[in-house]
Motif scaffolding. Structure first.
Motif, PDB file in Angstrom:
ATOM      1  N   GLU A 125       0.829  -1.210   0.000  1.00  0.00           N
ATOM      2  CA  GLU A 125       0.000   0.000   0.000  1.00  0.00           C
ATOM      3  C   GLU A 125       0.864   1.261   0.000  1.00  0.00           C
ATOM      4  OE1 GLU A 125      -2.641   2.505   3.207  1.00  0.00           O
ATOM      5  OE2 GLU A 125      -2.123   0.416   3.617  1.00  0.00           O
ATOM      6  N   ASP A 126       1.956   1.222   0.778  1.00  0.00           N
ATOM      7  CA  ASP A 126       2.847   2.379   0.840  1.00  0.00           C
ATOM      8  C   ASP A 126       3.486   2.678  -0.511  1.00  0.00           C
ATOM      9  OD1 ASP A 126       2.279   2.645   3.513  1.00  0.00           O
ATOM     10  OD2 ASP A 126       4.011   1.477   4.184  1.00  0.00           O
ATOM     11  N   VAL A 127       3.784   1.625  -1.260  1.00  0.00           N
ATOM     12  CA  VAL A 127       4.386   1.815  -2.578  1.00  0.00           C
ATOM     13  C   VAL A 127       3.438   2.553  -3.510  1.00  0.00           C
ATOM     14  CG1 VAL A 127       5.221   0.613  -4.636  1.00  0.00           C
ATOM     15  CG2 VAL A 127       5.888  -0.197  -2.367  1.00  0.00           C
ATOM     16  N   LEU A 128       2.143   2.250  -3.399  1.00  0.00           N
ATOM     17  CA  LEU A 128       1.151   2.900  -4.261  1.00  0.00           C
ATOM     18  C   LEU A 128       1.039   4.387  -3.961  1.00  0.00           C
ATOM     19  CD1 LEU A 128      -1.728   0.260  -4.338  1.00  0.00           C
ATOM     20  CD2 LEU A 128      -0.335   1.008  -6.263  1.00  0.00           C
ATOM     21  N   GLY A 129       1.152   4.761  -2.693  1.00  0.00           N
ATOM     22  CA  GLY A 129       1.074   6.167  -2.326  1.00  0.00           C
ATOM     23  C   GLY A 129      -0.313   6.756  -2.486  1.00  0.00           C
ATOM     24  N   ILE A 130      -1.362   5.944  -2.262  1.00  0.00           N
ATOM     25  CA  ILE A 130      -2.757   6.399  -2.412  1.00  0.00           C
ATOM     26  C   ILE A 130      -3.423   6.406  -1.042  1.00  0.00           C
ATOM     27  CG2 ILE A 130      -5.001   5.864  -3.458  1.00  0.00           C
ATOM     28  CD1 ILE A 130      -3.512   4.537  -5.729  1.00  0.00           C
ATOM     29  N   LYS A 131      -4.278   7.367  -0.823  1.00  0.00           N
ATOM     30  CA  LYS A 131      -5.016   7.445   0.435  1.00  0.00           C
ATOM     31  C   LYS A 131      -6.308   6.643   0.319  1.00  0.00           C
ATOM     32  CE  LYS A 131      -6.745  10.704   3.877  1.00  0.00           C
ATOM     33  NZ  LYS A 131      -6.939  12.127   4.226  1.00  0.00           N
ATOM     34  N   PHE A 132      -6.449   5.579   1.143  1.00  0.00           N
ATOM     35  CA  PHE A 132      -7.624   4.717   1.120  1.00  0.00           C
ATOM     36  C   PHE A 132      -8.548   5.045   2.294  1.00  0.00           C
ATOM     37  CE2 PHE A 132      -4.342   2.331  -1.093  1.00  0.00           C
ATOM     38  CZ  PHE A 132      -5.006   1.877  -2.218  1.00  0.00           C
ATOM     39  N   ILE A 133      -9.840   4.720   2.109  1.00  0.00           N
ATOM     40  CA  ILE A 133     -10.804   4.904   3.206  1.00  0.00           C
ATOM     41  C   ILE A 133     -10.495   3.927   4.331  1.00  0.00           C
ATOM     42  CG2 ILE A 133     -13.240   4.819   3.873  1.00  0.00           C
ATOM     43  CD1 ILE A 133     -12.525   7.161   2.072  1.00  0.00           C
ATOM     44  N   ASN A 134     -10.212   2.695   3.958  1.00  0.00           N
ATOM     45  CA  ASN A 134      -9.858   1.661   4.925  1.00  0.00           C
ATOM     46  C   ASN A 134      -8.854   0.710   4.299  1.00  0.00           C
ATOM     47  OD1 ASN A 134     -11.372   1.648   7.632  1.00  0.00           O
ATOM     48  ND2 ASN A 134     -12.977   2.161   6.190  1.00  0.00           N
ATOM     49  N   GLU A 135      -8.072   0.031   5.155  1.00  0.00           N
ATOM     50  CA  GLU A 135      -7.105  -0.949   4.683  1.00  0.00           C
ATOM     51  C   GLU A 135      -7.297  -2.240   5.463  1.00  0.00           C
ATOM     52  OE1 GLU A 135      -5.819   1.925   6.258  1.00  0.00           O
ATOM     53  OE2 GLU A 135      -5.892   3.152   4.433  1.00  0.00           O
ATOM     54  N   PHE A 136      -7.207  -3.383   4.749  1.00  0.00           N
ATOM     55  CA  PHE A 136      -7.402  -4.689   5.380  1.00  0.00           C
ATOM     56  C   PHE A 136      -6.319  -5.648   4.907  1.00  0.00           C
ATOM     57  CE2 PHE A 136     -11.516  -2.638   4.798  1.00  0.00           C
ATOM     58  CZ  PHE A 136     -11.979  -2.588   6.095  1.00  0.00           C
ATOM     59  N   LYS A 137      -5.883  -6.502   5.831  1.00  0.00           N
ATOM     60  CA  LYS A 137      -4.815  -7.437   5.517  1.00  0.00           C
ATOM     61  C   LYS A 137      -5.320  -8.738   4.919  1.00  0.00           C
ATOM     62  CE  LYS A 137      -1.649  -5.699   9.082  1.00  0.00           C
ATOM     63  NZ  LYS A 137      -0.859  -6.036  10.286  1.00  0.00           N
ATOM     64  N   ASN A 138      -6.596  -9.100   5.186  1.00  0.00           N
ATOM     65  CA  ASN A 138      -7.148 -10.328   4.611  1.00  0.00           C
ATOM     66  C   ASN A 138      -8.625 -10.124   4.273  1.00  0.00           C
ATOM     67  OD1 ASN A 138      -8.789 -11.067   7.078  1.00  0.00           O
ATOM     68  ND2 ASN A 138      -6.719 -11.166   7.960  1.00  0.00           N
ATOM     69  N   TYR A 139      -9.171 -11.068   3.521  1.00  0.00           N
ATOM     70  CA  TYR A 139     -10.532 -10.935   3.013  1.00  0.00           C
ATOM     71  C   TYR A 139     -11.570 -11.004   4.130  1.00  0.00           C
ATOM     72  CZ  TYR A 139     -14.762 -11.849   0.324  1.00  0.00           C
ATOM     73  OH  TYR A 139     -16.041 -11.792  -0.187  1.00  0.00           O
ATOM     74  N   ASP A 140     -11.302 -11.791   5.186  1.00  0.00           N
ATOM     75  CA  ASP A 140     -12.260 -11.924   6.281  1.00  0.00           C
ATOM     76  C   ASP A 140     -12.467 -10.579   6.988  1.00  0.00           C
ATOM     77  OD1 ASP A 140     -12.622 -14.597   5.756  1.00  0.00           O
ATOM     78  OD2 ASP A 140     -11.019 -15.222   7.138  1.00  0.00           O
ATOM     79  N   GLU A 141     -11.389  -9.819   7.202  1.00  0.00           N
ATOM     80  CA  GLU A 141     -11.517  -8.499   7.820  1.00  0.00           C
ATOM     81  C   GLU A 141     -12.339  -7.566   6.927  1.00  0.00           C
ATOM     82  OE1 GLU A 141      -7.665  -6.944   8.599  1.00  0.00           O
ATOM     83  OE2 GLU A 141      -7.159  -8.431  10.137  1.00  0.00           O
ATOM     84  N   PHE A 142     -12.098  -7.631   5.649  1.00  0.00           N
ATOM     85  CA  PHE A 142     -12.853  -6.805   4.712  1.00  0.00           C
ATOM     86  C   PHE A 142     -14.332  -7.193   4.708  1.00  0.00           C
ATOM     87  CE2 PHE A 142     -14.620  -6.721   0.355  1.00  0.00           C
ATOM     88  CZ  PHE A 142     -14.780  -5.347   0.227  1.00  0.00           C
ATOM     89  N   LYS A 143     -14.617  -8.494   4.720  1.00  0.00           N
ATOM     90  CA  LYS A 143     -16.003  -8.978   4.703  1.00  0.00           C
ATOM     91  C   LYS A 143     -16.751  -8.517   5.943  1.00  0.00           C
ATOM     92  CE  LYS A 143     -18.682 -13.223   4.155  1.00  0.00           C
ATOM     93  NZ  LYS A 143     -18.623 -14.703   4.017  1.00  0.00           N
ATOM     94  N   GLU A 144     -16.085  -8.553   7.102  1.00  0.00           N
ATOM     95  CA  GLU A 144     -16.703  -8.080   8.350  1.00  0.00           C
ATOM     96  C   GLU A 144     -17.000  -6.582   8.266  1.00  0.00           C
ATOM     97  OE1 GLU A 144     -15.657  -7.922  13.140  1.00  0.00           O
ATOM     98  OE2 GLU A 144     -14.393  -9.052  11.752  1.00  0.00           O
TER      99      GLU A 144
END
Length: 499
Positions: free
Chosen positions: A22-41
């Motif tokens: 994510e740091d390499v992209l240099g984009i500001k995200f609303i939220n960041e998740f390390k795995n799909y389960d966290e995103f699904k929740e």
């Protein structure tokens, strides 16, 4: 699906993957998740959101089921390639992601410009600050002039000179120079060229300049500049950058500065005995031999003793000195001391109005003369060092050291000589006398930077030629260039349960 048609302001850009990616992209995200389960929740209570999911390459895309997360209106990988998008929102999603890419590109361009600007500032900061200190001297001459508010004749001119030679003593790596002592032929050539040939040749040029009605103080300044010894810092740095013999350059710089304390004043005394320079003669109304003794004594006290004190401290505590050299940035402190010295000289010159007598024609001739002197003498000594004579021709690395040591002149010792000769009299012309030395210093740095590039390529060609000859003699077989591995890339499709 419970996604409404909306403009780009309603999209929520979410990241799925490692933080490092994510740091390499240099984009500001609303939220960041390390795995799909966290995103699904996270999407459980976001039934009315329009989510744009950007996925890292380290995430297994087969695990993403769009039926479980109907809020997803588009999926992109970290290369900005669209993996999935609702057809009803294709245009606004594309526009939104394009805007993000444009903003990223604009930010990268600004960063590159900032980086380029910092590179320029780092490379040319001395020249920039030099212009700044001259402007400050012009605006506030009474601050740094001789006898001014801060008594610069003691606090700056004397203090900076002692500091400069003390730092030189701390910085010079004496033990590493011992291996260069046996190159007698190289040292003799450099010292004779720097302290005898250049001064006498420039003296002849000075007599010609008098016929052009050039300001006589500038001509004397050119003679003092030519009679000065080689610099310690810049020629060794330029030699190293050009892949030349750094230790030979450093040894000759130190040797030149030590010899210059005694030889340079004698040369100046000899040249200024010419009746042409009567108005600026340092032997007027006094015995020349007495003046020479006073000047030598001043140079020993302000230059030689501080240098040897620095050397003794370095020999006693080498590790501590090396640590201090890195923490206190000796090179930058030396440059700042030189700039402070120049500032004080110009303050005196502006306060006394000595620059008013200099015409634009004189200044132009001076700039061209200084540049011509450096280019001519650096080219000449390189030609001499490479003469195809048996047991004479120097190696390419040694030639680079000879070239820089032979033609460069030390601003510090030049101003020190001017202060020693005219410190107690003719203060109104010390600024004019220093001007040729200052201009020569700037020009030798600028022209030297170009020479470094050309000489480095010359050294590399010599190394490549030598390596090629050795390979031909040894006849080492080259590896087969066809033995290359082909890297296959695998494309993974996102499962779309809505199809």
């Amino acid at each position: 699906m419970s996604i409404r048609n909306c403009d780009k302001n309603h999209f929520s850009l979410v990241w799925l993957g490692n933080e490092s990616d994510e740091d390499v992209l240099g984009i500001k995200f609303i939220n960041e998740f390390k795995n799909y389960d966290e995103f699904k929740e996270y999407t459980v209570d976001k039934s009315h959101c329009s989510i744009l999911l950007m996925v890292s390459s380290n995430i297994l895309l087969d695990n993403i089921f769009l039926t479980d997360t109907p809020q997803i209106c588009a999926v992109y990988n970290d290369k900005f390639v669209c993996l999935y998008c609702l057809s009803t929102l294709a245009l606004p999603v594309h526009t939104y992601m394009q805007n993000i890419q444009d903003e990223k590109l604009e930010k990268k361009t600004k960063d590159n410009r900032s980086s380029c600007l910092l590179t320029i500032l780092e490379k040319f900061w001395f020249h920039i600050v030099l212009i700044l200190v001259i402007c400050l001297a012009y605006l506030f001459p009474n601050v740094g002039k001789t006898g001014g508010y801060i008594r610069s004749e003691w606090t700056v001119k004397l203090g900076c000179i002692i500091l400069l030679f003390f730092l030189s003593g701390l910085s010079v790596r004496t033990q590493q120079l011992l291996q260069e002592l046996l190159h007698i032929r190289l040292h003799v050539l450099v010292q004779i060229y720097s302290l005898i040939i250049i001064p006498f040749t420039t003296y002849g040029l000075a007599l010609l300049l008098i016929k052009l009605s050039l300001n006589k103080a500038l001509i004397v300044g050119i003679i003092i500049m030519a009679s000065s010894c080689t610099t310690i810092s810049s020629n060794s740095v330029m030699t190293k950058n050009a892949m030349g013999n750094e230790y030979a350059a450093l040894l000759n710089a130190v040797l030149g500065n030590l010899l210059g304390i005694f030889v340079s004043p004698a040369m100046i005394f000899y040249f200024l005995k010419n009746p042409v320079f009567d108005s600026l003669s340092i032997t007027n109304n006094t015995n020349g031999q007495v003046n020479y003794g006073r000047i030598i004594r001043n140079l020993i006290l302000t230059a030689l003793i501080p240098f040897f004190v620095g050397q003794i401290i370095r020999l006693l505590w080498p590790k501590q000195v090396m640590d201090l050299r890195q923490k206190l940035y000796f090179a930058e402190v030396t440059s700042l001391a030189i700039l402070t010295l120049v500032w004080a000289v110009f303050c005196t010159a502006f306060a006394t109005g000595s620059f008013q007598a200099i015409q634009k024609k004189d200044l132009l001739i001076l700039v061209l003369t200084d540049a011509g002197i450096y280019v001519f003498f650096s080219s000449l000594i390189m030609f001499i060092a490479r003469l195809p004579i048996s047991r004479w021709q120097f190696s390419r690395k040694d030639t680079v050291a000879i070239m820089f040591c032979g033609a460069t002149k030390a601003l510090t010792i030049g101003i020190t000589l001017i202060n020693a000769f005219y410190g107690n009299q003719n203060q109104d012309i010390t600024g004019v006398l220093s001007l040729p030395m200052i201009i020569y210093h700037v020009e030798q740095l600028a022209i030297g930077a170009i020479e470094v590039i050309l000489l480095k390529k010359w050294i590399e060609r010599g190394i490549n030629k030598q390596t090629s000859v050795q390979n031909d003699n040894i006849n080492i077989p080259l590896k087969n260039t066809d033995d290359l591995q082909i890297v296959e890339t695998e494309t993974i499709n996102v499962k779309n349960a809505n199809k």
